[in-house]
Structure formats: structure tokens, C-alpha cells
Design a protein around this motif. Structure first.
Motif, PDB file in Angstrom:
ATOM      1  N   LEU A   1       0.822  -1.205   0.000  1.00 23.55           N
ATOM      2  CA  LEU A   1       0.000   0.000   0.000  1.00 23.55           C
ATOM      3  C   LEU A   1       0.860   1.262   0.000  1.00 23.55           C
ATOM      4  O   LEU A   1       0.512   2.267  -0.631  1.00 23.55           O
ATOM      5  CB  LEU A   1      -0.932  -0.009   1.210  1.00 23.55           C
ATOM      6  N   ALA A   2       1.987   1.213   0.699  1.00 23.30           N
ATOM      7  CA  ALA A   2       2.888   2.366   0.710  1.00 23.30           C
ATOM      8  C   ALA A   2       3.448   2.630  -0.684  1.00 23.30           C
ATOM      9  O   ALA A   2       3.648   3.786  -1.080  1.00 23.30           O
ATOM     10  CB  ALA A   2       4.020   2.138   1.710  1.00 23.30           C
ATOM     11  N   ARG A   3       3.699   1.575  -1.434  1.00 24.80           N
ATOM     12  CA  ARG A   3       4.179   1.749  -2.816  1.00 24.80           C
ATOM     13  C   ARG A   3       3.055   2.206  -3.734  1.00 24.80           C
ATOM     14  O   ARG A   3       3.295   2.927  -4.703  1.00 24.80           O
ATOM     15  CB  ARG A   3       4.774   0.437  -3.334  1.00 24.80           C
ATOM     16  N   THR A   4       1.823   1.799  -3.429  1.00 20.79           N
ATOM     17  CA  THR A   4       0.688   2.156  -4.276  1.00 20.79           C
ATOM     18  C   THR A   4       0.278   3.613  -4.090  1.00 20.79           C
ATOM     19  O   THR A   4      -0.129   4.283  -5.054  1.00 20.79           O
ATOM     20  CB  THR A   4      -0.520   1.253  -3.946  1.00 20.79           C
ATOM     21  N   PHE A   5       0.381   4.121  -2.854  1.00 21.63           N
ATOM     22  CA  PHE A   5      -0.057   5.487  -2.552  1.00 21.63           C
ATOM     23  C   PHE A   5       1.088   6.333  -1.980  1.00 21.63           C
ATOM     24  O   PHE A   5       0.957   6.928  -0.909  1.00 21.63           O
ATOM     25  CB  PHE A   5      -1.215   5.453  -1.544  1.00 21.63           C
ATOM     26  N   PRO A   6       2.198   6.429  -2.706  1.00 23.97           N
ATOM     27  CA  PRO A   6       3.346   7.139  -2.132  1.00 23.97           C
ATOM     28  C   PRO A   6       3.175   8.655  -2.115  1.00 23.97           C
ATOM     29  O   PRO A   6       3.868   9.344  -1.371  1.00 23.97           O
ATOM     30  CB  PRO A   6       4.490   6.742  -3.072  1.00 23.97           C
ATOM     31  N   GLY A   7       2.253   9.183  -2.914  1.00 18.31           N
ATOM     32  CA  GLY A   7       2.134  10.632  -3.041  1.00 18.31           C
ATOM     33  C   GLY A   7       1.101  11.270  -2.147  1.00 18.31           C
ATOM     34  O   GLY A   7       0.865  12.475  -2.235  1.00 18.31           O
TER      35      GLY A   7
ATOM     36  N   GLY B   1      -1.448   6.230  12.347  1.00 18.62           N
ATOM     37  CA  GLY B   1      -2.612   6.751  11.648  1.00 18.62           C
ATOM     38  C   GLY B   1      -2.473   6.620  10.142  1.00 18.62           C
ATOM     39  O   GLY B   1      -3.458   6.377   9.437  1.00 18.62           O
ATOM     40  N   ARG B   2      -1.258   6.755   9.644  1.00 19.43           N
ATOM     41  CA  ARG B   2      -1.009   6.612   8.202  1.00 19.43           C
ATOM     42  C   ARG B   2      -1.321   5.192   7.747  1.00 19.43           C
ATOM     43  O   ARG B   2      -1.891   4.982   6.670  1.00 19.43           O
ATOM     44  CB  ARG B   2       0.442   6.976   7.886  1.00 19.43           C
ATOM     45  N   VAL B   3      -0.959   4.215   8.571  1.00 15.57           N
ATOM     46  CA  VAL B   3      -1.258   2.828   8.213  1.00 15.57           C
ATOM     47  C   VAL B   3      -2.768   2.611   8.144  1.00 15.57           C
ATOM     48  O   VAL B   3      -3.277   1.970   7.215  1.00 15.57           O
ATOM     49  CB  VAL B   3      -0.604   1.860   9.222  1.00 15.57           C
ATOM     50  N   CYS B   4      -3.502   3.159   9.114  1.00 16.53           N
ATOM     51  CA  CYS B   4      -4.968   3.036   9.086  1.00 16.53           C
ATOM     52  C   CYS B   4      -5.538   3.648   7.811  1.00 16.53           C
ATOM     53  O   CYS B   4      -6.433   3.062   7.172  1.00 16.53           O
ATOM     54  CB  CYS B   4      -5.579   3.722  10.306  1.00 16.53           C
TER      55      CYS B   4
ATOM     56  N   LEU C   1      -3.960   4.117   4.944  1.00 17.61           N
ATOM     57  CA  LEU C   1      -3.566   3.308   3.786  1.00 17.61           C
ATOM     58  C   LEU C   1      -4.478   2.100   3.621  1.00 17.61           C
ATOM     59  O   LEU C   1      -4.855   1.745   2.489  1.00 17.61           O
ATOM     60  CB  LEU C   1      -2.110   2.850   3.930  1.00 17.61           C
ATOM     61  N   LEU C   2      -4.837   1.470   4.725  1.00 16.17           N
ATOM     62  CA  LEU C   2      -5.759   0.339   4.642  1.00 16.17           C
ATOM     63  C   LEU C   2      -7.095   0.782   4.048  1.00 16.17           C
ATOM     64  O   LEU C   2      -7.685   0.086   3.211  1.00 16.17           O
ATOM     65  CB  LEU C   2      -5.965  -0.274   6.020  1.00 16.17           C
TER      66      LEU C   2
END
Length: 303
Positions: A105-111, A275-278, A280-281
Motif C-alpha cells: 500500500l505504501a508503494r501504491t499510494f506514495p504521493g 494513523g497513516r497505516v490506518c 492506507l488500509l
């Protein structure tokens, strides 16, 4: 015509996502205080220097910030914060690598970045209205409240300013009933309005959380919703949410249901970005299996 005091140009990082970054500053679909497209963002605000509105216009890898009204300088000085450009994600890829789904998910939404508006009371209104009701109910109440208290904002976008806290504090609770807001949430709004000036002076997320949760009717969930946007706090977790513990438990451990304690346990390896992980999910469409009926949409105005 409202005087424009300054224009500022900012460089954007590779892959920056304009709309996904700024959408948390507005109520989706229609917000009397702002607008958002793929390349343009408008937001009205009550700043320490007076009312104003901020326009962010994207052209390729450049962002142009323009301020209108007495608060223009304050808004333009913070334009990079509004745009999420102060959000430091340099250590997140290493943390994300600890879990394959989070890494993907971090690679999918890096921006996608966290904006930091510096506007506590405006965001707090939304958070209180969102307590224990559906998003449709909360957003309907928010729009009604903005129109009731709103004054024209500086600039050409025909926006309304967020409510003046003093005006909110002086309003009897029954005025909010036609907005669809029952007495419990109204009382929290009125208490928050009384201490709004003190809340706006908070220097960081930790101080704001302490002051917010000292107000009756404002708990950890509401405080986290506020500081994540007002201070760009990527670690703020909305403890007490109806869905997020289940989403985290399902996404990170394959468990269909989770408690707040289990959610925090699973998020601990990502401290600083919990919070960023939440988020991204959520952006990745991860959700736990659903059991039972959905929460009904009610109208307190008809009670």
C-alpha cells in the motif's frame, strides 16, 4: 475586490497526489467553506490575522498558493503545510517493509501526504458532528451549520467562513436541533466553542490532544480526528472508532474482529505512522467481513 496580498510558488515531490492529500480538509461532495478538483483547491479560514481564503493551483510539478483577505499572509505562509509538504515520510518505507500488505500500500499510494491546516476549531466542529452517527447524517448537519453561521469569505470563490466560535458559544442548544444535532453533541460543540481560542494556540498535536480531551464530550476518537488534519499528525489513531479496529485486525492479522487494544498492538511496529497505516488500509479498500445490519440513518430534527 478583495486585495490579494501575496502569491507563493512551491515545488512538488515526485508522485505527489494533489486531490487525495487535500480532500481531508473538506467535507466530501459539497463544503460551503471550500472546493477541490484535480488541480484547484479553495479553503476559507479564520486566521490569527483575520478572515481569508487560500487558493492552491497545481500545474505539473509546481503549486501556486494565493491568499485573499486580511488572513492572506498567514495562509500563504502555511501553504506548504496545507498542501502536506511538511509531512516527513522519509522513515516510513523502512517501517512499512515489516508487513507485506502495508509495504504494498505504501508503494501504491506514495504521493498522499498529511496536510496541517493549523485550524483546530473548524475541524473540531466536523469531528463532534461525526460522533456516533453515519457520515451522511454528520455531513448534512455540518452543511446546515456552516450555512447558518457562515459569513462571506474574502476572495472570488464565493465561500463561507467557518463559524465564529463566539457566535457558536452564544447560541442556545435548541438552535442546532433543526440541523439534526441532538443535545449531547450540541453541548460538546458549545463547550468547545468556549475554549476555542485556547485550542487554537496549541503548539503541537500532544498539547492539542491534552486540551481537547479535557473538554467534556471530547474523547480520544474526536481528538485524533482533529490533530491528524490540524497538525498533520500521522501517528494519531482514532481509538473508539466503529470500523477501524476491525479493519486493522483483518488487514494486519487476518482476524475478522478486533478491539482497540488489539488494534494498537498490531500498529505498534509502525509507531510514528500508525494513523497513516490506518488510512492506507482504507485507501486500499481493505475492510473486515461484515456481520449484522448497517447503522440506520436517522433525523434528530424530526424527533
Amino acid at each position: 475586490m478583495t486585495r490579494v496580498t501575496r502569491t507563493r510558488r512551491l515545488s512538488l515531490p515526485d508522485g505527489y497526489h494533489f486531490r487525495a492529500t487535500l480532500r481531508s480538509l473538506l467535507v466530501v461532495r459539497y463544503d460551503p467553506c471550500g472546493t477541490l478538483t484535480d488541480t484547484d483547491f479553495w479553503l476559507s479560514a479564520r486566521t490569527p490575522e483575520g478572515p481569508g481564503s487560500l487558493h492552491l493551483a497545481r500545474a505539473g510539478a509546481e503549486l501556486t498558493a494565493t491568499g485573499h483577505g486580511p488572513g492572506a499572509d498567514w495562509l500563504v505562509d502555511r501553504a506548504d503545510a496545507f498542501a502536506g509538504l511538511r509531512d516527513d515520510v522519509s522513515d516510513f518505507p523502512a517501517l512499512a517493509a515489516a508487513h507485506p500488505l502495508v509495504a504494498r500500500l505504501a508503494r501504491t499510494f506514495p504521493g498522499v501526504r498529511y496536510p496541517a491546516s493549523g485550524q483546530v476549531f473548524h475541524r473540531l466542529i466536523r469531528a463532534i458532528l461525526e460522533q456516533k452517527v453515519t457520515g451522511i447524517e454528520a455531513h448534512r448537519a455540518y452543511r446546515s451549520m456552516m450555512k447558518h453561521f457562515g459569513e462571506p469569505a474574502p476572495g472570488p470563490a464565493e465561500l463561507l467562513l467557518p463559524p465564529d466560535p463566539e457566535a457558536v458559544a452564544a447560541t442556545p442548544y435548541w438552535t442546532f436541533h433543526p440541523f439534526g444535532v441532538e443535545q449531547r453533541r450540541t453541548q460538546a460543540l458549545l463547550r468547545a466553542a468556549l475554549v476555542a481560542a485556547r485550542l487554537e494556540r496549541c503548539v503541537d498535536s500532544a498539547e492539542a490532544t491534552r486540551r481537547l480531551t479535557a473538554v467534556p464530550g471530547i474523547g480520544p476518537w474526536t481528538a485524533a480526528e482533529v490533530v491528524r488534519t490540524a497538525f498533520g499528525d500521522a501517528d494519531a489513531v482514532s481509538v473508539g472508532d466503529f470500523h477501524i479496529p476491525n479493519t486493522v485486525a483483518w488487514g494486519l492479522a487476518g482476524e475478522a474482529r478486533g478491539t482497540d487494544a488489539r488494534m494498537l498492538e498490531l500498529l505498534e511496529p509502525f509507531r510514528g505512522h500508525r494513523g497513516r497505516v490506518c488510512d492506507l488500509l482504507a485507501m486500499g479498500g481493505i475492510s473486515a467481513p461484515k456481520f449484522g445490519p448497517r447503522m440506520p440513518i436517522r433525523s434528530f430534527a424530526k424527533f
